[in-house]
Enzyme design. Structure first.
Site, PDB file in Angstrom:
ATOM      1  N   TYR A   1     -36.121   6.373  10.036  1.00 35.74           N
ATOM      2  CA  TYR A   1     -36.543   6.937  11.323  1.00 35.74           C
ATOM      3  C   TYR A   1     -37.865   6.312  11.764  1.00 35.74           C
ATOM      4  O   TYR A   1     -38.043   5.911  12.917  1.00 35.74           O
ATOM      5  CB  TYR A   1     -36.688   8.458  11.197  1.00 35.74           C
ATOM      6  CG  TYR A   1     -37.359   9.124  12.379  1.00 35.74           C
ATOM      7  CD1 TYR A   1     -36.680   9.300  13.576  1.00 35.74           C
ATOM      8  CD2 TYR A   1     -38.681   9.578  12.295  1.00 35.74           C
ATOM      9  CE1 TYR A   1     -37.298   9.909  14.667  1.00 35.74           C
ATOM     10  CE2 TYR A   1     -39.303  10.179  13.371  1.00 35.74           C
ATOM     11  CZ  TYR A   1     -38.599  10.346  14.553  1.00 35.74           C
ATOM     12  OH  TYR A   1     -39.220  10.947  15.626  1.00 35.74           O
TER      13      TYR A   1
ATOM     14  N   LYS B   1     -31.997  19.511  12.622  1.00 33.29           N
ATOM     15  CA  LYS B   1     -31.000  18.445  12.694  1.00 33.29           C
ATOM     16  C   LYS B   1     -31.183  17.489  11.513  1.00 33.29           C
ATOM     17  O   LYS B   1     -30.217  17.003  10.930  1.00 33.29           O
ATOM     18  CB  LYS B   1     -31.168  17.688  14.015  1.00 33.29           C
ATOM     19  CG  LYS B   1     -29.875  17.224  14.641  1.00 33.29           C
ATOM     20  CD  LYS B   1     -30.161  16.524  15.966  1.00 33.29           C
ATOM     21  CE  LYS B   1     -29.043  16.733  16.970  1.00 33.29           C
ATOM     22  NZ  LYS B   1     -29.406  16.162  18.286  1.00 33.29           N
TER      23      LYS B   1
END
Length: 260
Positions: A166, A208
């Site tokens: 990420y 999430k």
């Protein structure tokens, strides 16, 4: 509140990606409060429709237009821009907010999770930016604004394996925002490019990320007093409100109590 600088955006069109929840929803609401026509997109639009109704009954001067779009699919992005052109002339402000993290470490992560992050956090940002610029260019809009929602993870790599990939996508956003600024200079336009880089913001993001461990997600937000989505919306309004000769490059913001 409304800075004098927001008045010139009244009645103009903003695209906000990932507008159904979290930062995107807060930004969409704030722009509608300031009289903008906001196209809010997400894969499911029921929450955006609800937000649009709330904005209307609150008597906000702008409007929120929900649009269903899967940002990992270029064709859907292009047809969204085409629809915006037909219905609202084009995009004056593009807020690339949609982003996600999947818990896939570099040594053991699933390729599919990496690819999803690249598609949404890097490719969709780049495609939306290009299309927004072309929309401005063909209408001779010289004062547009492209704002990328980045992350503090786009400026430093923390020793937390689930966010390493990420972080790489957010480093890409840092480079893309600066590259964009340089290309806009080269093109001799006054269109501005900005990114906003928050630390922990209390949204559904961690839920999430840790989708099979909701307790870990909740603990992420309970450990300190986090930023709120509204703090991010205020930052967007500040960036847009700056006089046309002022370009804010990046706002790095963290919860006061956050360590790294």
């Amino acid at each position: 509140g409304a800075g004098p600088g927001m008045e010139r955006w009244t009645g103009r069109v903003a695209l906000v990606t990932g507008a159904s929840v979290g930062i995107g929803a807060a930004v969409a609401r704030a722009l509608v409060q300031h009289g903008m026509k906001v196209v809010g997109c997400a894969r499911s639009v029921d929450k955006i429709e609800k937000l649009a109704a709330e904005c209307q009954s609150a008597g906000y001067p702008g409007t929120l237009i929900p649009y269903k779009c899967d940002l990992s699919n270029e064709e859907e992005i292009l047809s969204m821009f085409s629809a915006i052109k037909t219905l609202h002339q084009g995009v004056d402000v593009c807020i690339n907010n949609a982003g996600l993290a999947r818990p896939e470490p570099l040594l053991s992560g699933k390729t599919e999770g990496w690819r999803t992050m690249i598609d949404v956090n890097v490719m969709a940002v780049s495609i939306c930016t290009r299309e927004a610029y072309q929309s401005m260019k063909e209408r001779n809009i010289d004062d547009g604004h492209i704002i990328n929602i980045n992350s503090m993870n786009g400026h430093s790599v923390v020793p937390q394996s689930v966010v390493h990939f990420y972080s790489a996508t957010k480093y890409a956003v840092t480079a893309l925002t600066e590259g964009l600024r340089q290309e806009l200079r080269e093109a001799k336009t006054h269109i501005r490019a900005t990114c906003i880089s928050p630390g922990l913001v209390e949204t559904g993001f961690a839920f999430k990320l840790h989708d099979n461990d909701p307790e870990r997600a909740a603990a992420t937000y309970e450990s300190i007093r986090c930023l709120k989505a509204e703090d991010m919306a205020n930052a967007v309004i500040y960036v847009l409100s700056a006089p046309p000769h002022v370009q804010i490059g990046d706002i790095q913001m963290r919860p006061t109590e956050q360590i790294s």
